[in-house]
Design an enzyme around this catalytic site. Sequence first.
Site, PDB file in Angstrom:
ATOM      1  N   ILE A  23      12.806  40.849  29.035  1.00 37.88           N
ATOM      2  CA  ILE A  23      12.876  39.399  29.244  1.00 37.88           C
ATOM      3  C   ILE A  23      13.669  38.673  28.162  1.00 37.88           C
ATOM      4  CG2 ILE A  23      10.799  39.119  30.677  1.00 37.88           C
ATOM      5  CD1 ILE A  23       9.318  38.437  28.035  1.00 37.88           C
ATOM      6  N   VAL A  31      12.750  42.130  23.972  1.00 37.82           N
ATOM      7  CA  VAL A  31      11.439  41.596  24.347  1.00 37.82           C
ATOM      8  C   VAL A  31      11.137  41.992  25.793  1.00 37.82           C
ATOM      9  CG1 VAL A  31       9.998  39.515  24.454  1.00 37.82           C
ATOM     10  CG2 VAL A  31      11.844  39.665  22.759  1.00 37.82           C
ATOM     11  N   LYS A  46       7.597  42.189  21.663  1.00 34.04           N
ATOM     12  CA  LYS A  46       8.896  42.248  20.992  1.00 34.04           C
ATOM     13  C   LYS A  46       8.967  43.597  20.297  1.00 34.04           C
ATOM     14  CE  LYS A  46      11.427  39.496  17.598  1.00 34.04           C
ATOM     15  NZ  LYS A  46      11.599  38.149  17.091  1.00 34.04           N
ATOM     16  N   ASP A 140      15.472  28.136  11.829  1.00 37.11           N
ATOM     17  CA  ASP A 140      16.226  28.577  13.006  1.00 37.11           C
ATOM     18  C   ASP A 140      15.794  27.808  14.247  1.00 37.11           C
ATOM     19  OD1 ASP A 140      18.269  30.027  14.082  1.00 37.11           O
ATOM     20  OD2 ASP A 140      17.107  31.853  14.408  1.00 37.11           O
TER      21      ASP A 140
HETATM   22  N1  LIG Z   1       6.810  35.503  23.989  1.00 35.57           N
HETATM   23  C1  LIG Z   1       7.914  35.452  24.721  1.00 35.57           C
HETATM   24  N2  LIG Z   1       7.847  35.184  26.027  1.00 35.57           N
HETATM   25  C2  LIG Z   1       8.956  35.119  26.771  1.00 35.57           C
HETATM   26  N3  LIG Z   1      10.193  35.322  26.293  1.00 35.57           N
HETATM   27  C3  LIG Z   1      10.311  35.605  25.000  1.00 35.57           C
HETATM   28  C4  LIG Z   1       9.189  35.683  24.147  1.00 35.57           C
HETATM   29  N4  LIG Z   1       9.612  35.963  22.910  1.00 35.57           N
HETATM   30  C5  LIG Z   1      10.942  36.047  22.974  1.00 35.57           C
HETATM   31  N5  LIG Z   1      11.384  35.841  24.216  1.00 35.57           N
HETATM   32  C6  LIG Z   1      12.779  35.860  24.663  1.00 35.57           C
HETATM   33  O1  LIG Z   1      13.467  36.855  23.948  1.00 35.57           O
HETATM   34  C7  LIG Z   1      14.568  36.288  23.251  1.00 35.57           C
HETATM   35  C8  LIG Z   1      14.761  37.023  21.946  1.00 35.57           C
HETATM   36  O2  LIG Z   1      13.572  36.952  21.187  1.00 35.57           O
HETATM   37  P1  LIG Z   1      13.576  36.629  19.657  1.00 35.57           P
HETATM   38  O3  LIG Z   1      14.351  35.379  19.459  1.00 35.57           O
HETATM   39  O4  LIG Z   1      12.199  36.632  19.145  1.00 35.57           O
HETATM   40  O5  LIG Z   1      14.346  37.885  19.103  1.00 35.57           O
HETATM   41  P2  LIG Z   1      15.110  37.922  17.743  1.00 35.57           P
HETATM   42  O6  LIG Z   1      15.695  39.281  17.530  1.00 35.57           O
HETATM   43  O7  LIG Z   1      14.220  37.387  16.705  1.00 35.57           O
HETATM   44  O8  LIG Z   1      16.230  36.887  18.102  1.00 35.57           O
HETATM   45  P3  LIG Z   1      17.119  36.068  17.165  1.00 35.57           P
HETATM   46  O9  LIG Z   1      18.427  36.573  17.512  1.00 35.57           O
HETATM   47  O10 LIG Z   1      16.907  34.645  17.622  1.00 35.57           O
HETATM   48  O11 LIG Z   1      16.710  36.314  15.765  1.00 35.57           O
HETATM   49  C9  LIG Z   1      14.218  34.829  23.089  1.00 35.57           C
HETATM   50  O12 LIG Z   1      15.357  34.029  22.978  1.00 35.57           O
HETATM   51  C10 LIG Z   1      13.457  34.530  24.360  1.00 35.57           C
HETATM   52  O13 LIG Z   1      14.338  34.219  25.401  1.00 35.57           O
END
Ligand SMILES: Nc1ncnc2c1ncn2[C@@H]1O[C@H](COP(=O)(O)OP(=O)(O)OP(=O)(O)O)[C@@H](O)[C@H]1O
Length: 727
Positions: A23, A31, A46, A140
């Site tokens: 997702i 995720v 995640k 962020d």
């Molecule tokens: N709890 C959740 N429920 C639904 N979708 C989620 C959830 N957590 C994250 N996502 C989706 O997954 C994407 C990526 O998650 P996240 O931003 O936590 O990853 P990241 O590796 O930390 O990303 P970033 O590049 O922003 O650092 C988010 O933009 C969102 O669309």
Amino acid sequence: MESYESEKRFPANPEDYKLYEEIGEGVSATVYRAHCVPLDKIVAIKVLDLEKCNNDLDGIRREVQTMSLLHHPNLLRAYSSFTSGHNLWVIMPYMSGGSALHIMKNSFPEGFDEPVIATLLREVLKALVYLHYHGHIHRDVKAGNILIDGNGAVKLADYGVSACMFDTGDRQRSRNTFVGTPCWMAPEVMQQLHGYDFKADIWSFGITALELAHGHAPFSKYPPMKVLLMTLQNAPPGLDYERDKRFSRSFKELVATCLVKDPKKRPSSEKLLKHPFFKHARSPDYLAKTILEGLPPLGDRFSDLKAKEANIIHNKLANGDMEQLSQQEYIKGISGWNFNLEDLKAQAALLDSAEEGFNPESTYNGVNKVKRNFNLRPASSFSEITNPPGSYTSGEDGIQDIPDWDGQFVSAFQGQNLQALKACFDVCEDESTACNLSPKGLSTPESLSPLRQSGQFTPGSSSPNVQVQPSTSDVLSPLRQPAGSQHVNTQTSGISNCENSASMERSASVPSNITNMVGIQKFPSGSLIPDHVLSPFRNAAAENEREPLHHKHLHSKNYNHSGPLLHHSLKRDPLKITSEERAQGTIVEQRGRFKVTKQDSISKVPSSANLKAGPVSKPPTGATVNSNRILASLQFLLNQNAMQKEEINKIITCVEQNPGLHKDSFDGAIELSQAQQFIAPITEKEMHAQLAILQESVLNLSEELHRIKLKNAQLEQQIKALTKRDR
Ligand SMILES: Nc1ncnc2c1ncn2[C@@H]1O[C@H](COP(=O)(O)OP(=O)(O)OP(=O)(O)O)[C@@H](O)[C@H]1O
């Protein structure tokens, strides 16, 4: 809100979860929607590949801990987290609406309507009030991190780059001080000049407001380095009067209030929450009805978007259109724009390559596409490019306000390019002092080393031994005050001060349950930013520490060896008026160390603002980015200041000698000759008042001069470092 107790029961075993579709995807994580079998609950998981995260374990640890420890209805929290092989699993509530960015990309490419924006932003702001109150900067804030559940509840996610204001010592000294995502990043974060604080989130919040209004963030189509330059040089982006007619005045005002370059002039999150714009905010139901209804399931949306994206990347690669590719990174809705230090260093190397000129377009992912040269203008100060609040840009996100890159963009950046890139070169001259700079009473148990202190990275489990559960001993650390917070007594220290917090004024938006969090004021989380950037306390101390260094540097500097500085200014005796100058009549007088030009002699005594916008910003000709010129310009700036000071002294003398000067003559800048003409009788009291005003402006100018001197010294150091590195 779900109870903490029930959340604690989420199993820490991968076998208890059934993974479904993907997702979301981030820089370091994927995720999934998943089913927690024992609890029969749909969750989001995640999965971070720790091997891919290289040395950012500290960041990950911080994210997970922060997620576990902070409790607010508008913050996405972690139910549980654990390692599985080389992966870290973070179990979170499933936000079936996905991110605001994904929703826009799917159904609102032109952005949301105002009530939707107001509702989303209000919820995000509540989360920020809470975070800031507890000493955290999110760093962020963006639409991609605003998640919405099936009922329209909004949660701010992604603490990957959040920082605790109270981290000290080693945790402050990571070299990766550029955090966040460029389009949303506040100028002071880019600059790394005086550090930054909670106000950085307010800037990102303002950018997010524009993002929600237009469907994309300002400058989003440009590569990171260009975004950085534009943010530093251009007027802050805003809602345009004409183009954004559909938006209310209060919305425009809100954005303008947030997007002020001087962080001190931005409101706190708490104050912002009281902005009339939020009267437009509705309930979560409203969001569910207006933006979620009819949306395909999150997984489908995500895979569609991914396919689209892959397609575009393929086409763009085929066409060699790297700028469009950069836009793709944005479309992905992830922090794909997070600065890559190596890239930036490469870009900086280009900047420094005087003979080549610098081409921002050539720097995206190291691809050298278009060659352009830039003329440099003398350094401008940060405040020079600061726009007054409320000044909206005329074009889309202010993009058409961007002057010709070939000539002008560096004008503001030039004074800052080295500052802005400072972080890329691990310039942390005060590292040795950094650990000692924590504010009085804000001690941090140094024994809590980045990984050990987490308490969650348990030895024995698989590499890198991550087992994340909140640890009471860790969280019951002294009450930390958000620097700049209006609530908390800056003198608070030690655990006993946790009690003080009970009596602290609390925001109406801070839920009552946070009183349970009183002890959770300090997070043993690491920080990527150096000590001095985190807190005004430390900052001030750091500045004090630095000052003598700079002086030392200045004084010990033998200007005959400074090379570049003297390249222009001392090729010949600068104090000598040449016959050519005389013939041209350009130099009319020699005043001490300075030559006075015709223009100078008729110029008015500048106010501080005039001073900054004055002749200093005239560019030298030539297309090379050259340290010689920067320093020569700084020298020029210093000279200007000295002359202006001299003018003011003369006016003071004149006032003293003419007790009949009229008060109006001191409004703004006056010419000496003009001043002498005012001989209207005024009282002695008025005279004193006028004198006081003048003395104050002299003081201001001296301060400014001092500041510029410091900047000069810093620039010299950086140029030295750059030159060394190039050799
Ligand atoms: N709890 C959740 N429920 C639904 N979708 C989620 C959830 N957590 C994250 N996502 C989706 O997954 C994407 C990526 O998650 P996240 O931003 O936590 O990853 P990241 O590796 O930390 O990303 P970033 O590049 O922003 O650092 C988010 O933009 C969102 O669309």
